[in-house]
Design an enzyme around this catalytic site. Structure first.
Site, PDB file in Angstrom:
ATOM      1  N   HIS A 164       0.736  -1.075   0.064  1.00 60.84           N
ATOM      2  CA  HIS A 164       0.036   0.089   0.176  1.00 60.84           C
ATOM      3  C   HIS A 164       0.688   1.105  -0.091  1.00 60.84           C
ATOM      4  O   HIS A 164       0.572   2.341   0.666  1.00 60.84           O
ATOM      5  CB  HIS A 164      -0.943  -0.065   1.287  1.00 60.84           C
ATOM      6  CG  HIS A 164      -1.648  -1.111   1.524  1.00 60.84           C
ATOM      7  ND1 HIS A 164      -3.017  -1.351   0.752  1.00 60.84           N
ATOM      8  CD2 HIS A 164      -1.379  -2.332   2.041  1.00 60.84           C
ATOM      9  CE1 HIS A 164      -3.376  -2.549   1.243  1.00 60.84           C
ATOM     10  NE2 HIS A 164      -2.359  -3.376   2.118  1.00 60.84           N
ATOM     11  N   SER A 285      14.531  21.071 -17.883  1.00 63.24           N
ATOM     12  CA  SER A 285      13.235  21.602 -18.040  1.00 63.24           C
ATOM     13  C   SER A 285      13.611  23.098 -18.617  1.00 63.24           C
ATOM     14  O   SER A 285      14.572  23.649 -18.552  1.00 63.24           O
ATOM     15  CB  SER A 285      12.634  22.211 -16.768  1.00 63.24           C
ATOM     16  OG  SER A 285      11.932  23.182 -16.921  1.00 63.24           O
ATOM     17  N   LYS A 291      15.891  21.679 -12.866  1.00 61.18           N
ATOM     18  CA  LYS A 291      15.136  20.236 -12.765  1.00 61.18           C
ATOM     19  C   LYS A 291      16.122  19.392 -13.683  1.00 61.18           C
ATOM     20  O   LYS A 291      16.836  19.445 -14.465  1.00 61.18           O
ATOM     21  CB  LYS A 291      14.023  20.652 -13.825  1.00 61.18           C
ATOM     22  CG  LYS A 291      12.652  21.184 -12.939  1.00 61.18           C
ATOM     23  CD  LYS A 291      12.175  20.396 -11.902  1.00 61.18           C
ATOM     24  CE  LYS A 291      11.514  19.470 -12.072  1.00 61.18           C
ATOM     25  NZ  LYS A 291       9.853  19.418 -12.843  1.00 61.18           N
ATOM     26  N   GLU A 298       9.060   7.850 -17.402  1.00 61.16           N
ATOM     27  CA  GLU A 298       7.717   8.277 -17.639  1.00 61.16           C
ATOM     28  C   GLU A 298       7.356   7.879 -19.042  1.00 61.16           C
ATOM     29  O   GLU A 298       6.051   7.332 -19.095  1.00 61.16           O
ATOM     30  CB  GLU A 298       7.755   9.825 -17.492  1.00 61.16           C
ATOM     31  CG  GLU A 298       8.102  10.521 -16.152  1.00 61.16           C
ATOM     32  CD  GLU A 298       8.088  12.078 -16.271  1.00 61.16           C
ATOM     33  OE1 GLU A 298       7.211  12.621 -15.750  1.00 61.16           O
ATOM     34  OE2 GLU A 298       9.092  12.444 -16.651  1.00 61.16           O
TER      35      GLU A 298
END
Ligand code: ARG
Length: 478
Positions: A164, A285, A291, A298
């Site tokens: 969980h 970025s 970043k 992803e």
């Protein structure tokens, strides 16, 4: 693809038609822009078919020699780009017949006897896929190796095991990584199973009913590296289970990559800080100079969507389709190609990301005992002393609540507080309050004990060596 339209386009079905097809139909019907990649497999089937026609006395030896030479020449011309399909070629089969006739004149028209595009296209796609699945297994084996290497380099690092997404019990970080390898190893072995079922040749089925000519489908099948030829000519041209099953294998690989990707995304966050990606496998970025983004992970997560979509497309296309061949079946190829291409571009990137990431072993290990992760060990210790698990669970639950209220760890509770919380909690329970002890105690097969994990690494390495060997053996038709 060349845009030049020959003055009289060659069609494989002109006889009973007056005039050519409407432009709109031709545009809809054309598949050559995607099935051209089957060309060398179509030619492979043509060589086998020419030999069978010769055996049947339908091509004499001289004609066979000329036919095989022309097929070789056409194959070379396709490979070096000097022969390309035109917009007027409906599909790969039409284009290649044109190429053969350009080389042989009327003799080129003999090859089509006893064969239909229906058995041909099903054969071509099986040949193509069987060859490319080997390539896919190679890429999967590289990913497995990269993951096993990281596990091996960090064999002793304890980590929080989670359920969980909450701290549950300590595990070895390696054990966690190897769980991903187990999934990819099943994926590879699922492709072996796929290959065994795909190794059936549809050639000889013709349009759907076989041929009245004395052909020899068994010999053709063998020549093309298939284990057998189809037992039912109707099934041979209607069956696309091999496409659906491959799309499932690819979709599940996608789902496994996506689950790994999601963890990499989490592990690179400021909150986790378990790993840092190499600059070569991270992106920046355009606005925020600080970043460093895990785009590979992803994209692994994102591309699983199209892989599942391709499976859905094939199953939906097949649903309710009457036997035998229907033109709907032409829709089998693009999803298969896309799933394959997607994985062949995704896997090397994921492998590179894994192979180059830096693991912050100290940070991961420091988090391993957090969240009262050793509570189960205390409860199981009480069970060893004869306390029913129900009571042990209750007692340790109270201990955790006490620690939470006093903002301390399980190890910080003194003897009298222990006794006050529960009579079962004697000072001896402290003996199990160590991450190392908790790991070592899980020593049954499949457990996270360092010894077992070491064995798992060795087992997986030898399984992966088998995967590499299988992929290198090449497709029987290559
Ligand atoms: N392009 C077709 C396909 O991919 C080839 C078979 C065509 N057969 C036919 N009867 N029109 O399925």
């Amino acid at each position: 693809m060349s845009e030049s339209v020959p003055t009289e386009p060659l069609r494989l079905w002109g006889g009973r038609f007056e005039g050519g097809p409407a432009d709109a139909l031709a545009a809809l019907s054309a598949s050559v822009h995607f099935d051209w990649r089957l060309a060398s497999y179509d030619l492979m089937g043509s060589r086998a078919h020419a030999r069978v026609l010769n055996k049947a006395g339908l091509l004499d030896d001289d004609e066979l020699a000329k036919m095989l030479a022309a097929l070789d020449d056409l194959d070379n011309a396709c490979r070096d780009g000097s022969f390309t399909p035109t917009v007027a070629d409906e599909d790969v089969h039409t284009a290649l017949e044109r190429g053969l006739i350009e080389r042989l004149g009327p003799l080129g028209g003999k090859l089509r006897a006893g064969r239909s595009r229906n058995d041909q296209v099903a054969t071509d796609l099986r040949l193509f896929m069987r060859a490319h699945v080997r390539l896919l297994v190679q890429r999967l084996a590289e990913l497995e190796t990269a993951l096993v290497d990281v596990a091996d380099r960090h064999k002793d690092v304890a980590a929080p095991g989670m359920t969980h997404m909450q701290h549950a019990q300590p595990v070895l970080f390696a054990h966690h990584l190897l769980a991903h390898v187990q999934a990819f190893a099943r994926d590879v072995e699922r492709l072996y199973d796929w290959d065994a079922r795909a190794a059936v040749s549809p050639l000889g089925a013709g349009a759907l009913a076989g041929s009245s000519l004395p052909l020899d489908p068994v010999t053709t099948a063998r020549e093309l590296g298939f284990a057998s030829s189809a037992a039912n000519s109707i099934d041979a041209v209607s069956d696309r289970d091999f496409a659906a099953e491959f799309a499932f294998c690819a979709a599940l690989i996608g789902v496994h990559l996506s689950r790994l990707g999601e963890e990499i995304v989490l592990w690179t966050t400021r909150e986790f800080r378990w790993i840092e990606l190499d600059d070569a496998f991270a992106t920046g970025s355009s606005i925020m100079p600080q970043k460093k983004n895990p785009d590979v992970a992803e994209l692994a997560r994102g591309k699983s969507g199209r892989l599942v979509g391709n499976l859905t497309a094939i199953l939906t296309m097949l649903k309710g389709l009457p036997l035998a061949y229907d033109r709907d079946l032409q829709e089998d190829k693009e999803p298969v190609f896309d799933s394959l291409d997607t994985l062949l571009v995704l896997l090397p990137a994921v492998t590179g990301m894994i192979a180059t990431m830096r693991v912050d072993a100290d940070r991961i290990a420091s988090l391993a005992p957090e969240g009262y992760a050793l509570a189960t060990d205390v409860a199981e210790d009480l069970v060893r002393r004869g306390v029913p698990f129900r009571e042990a669970h209750e007692a340790v639950g109270r201990l955790v609540a006490w620690c939470a209220a006093h903002n301390c760890d399980l190890t910080d509770v003194d003897d009298s507080a222990l006794r006050e919380i529960s009579a079962h909690l004697t000072p001896e329970v402290r003996a199990v309050l160590s991450v190392r002890g908790a790991l070592a105690a899980r020593s049954a097969r499949g457990g996270t004990a360092p010894e077992r994990v070491g064995e798992q690494i060795a087992e997986l390495r030898s399984r992966v060596a088998g995967h590499v060997e299988w992929s290198r053996a090449g497709s029987p038709a290559q």
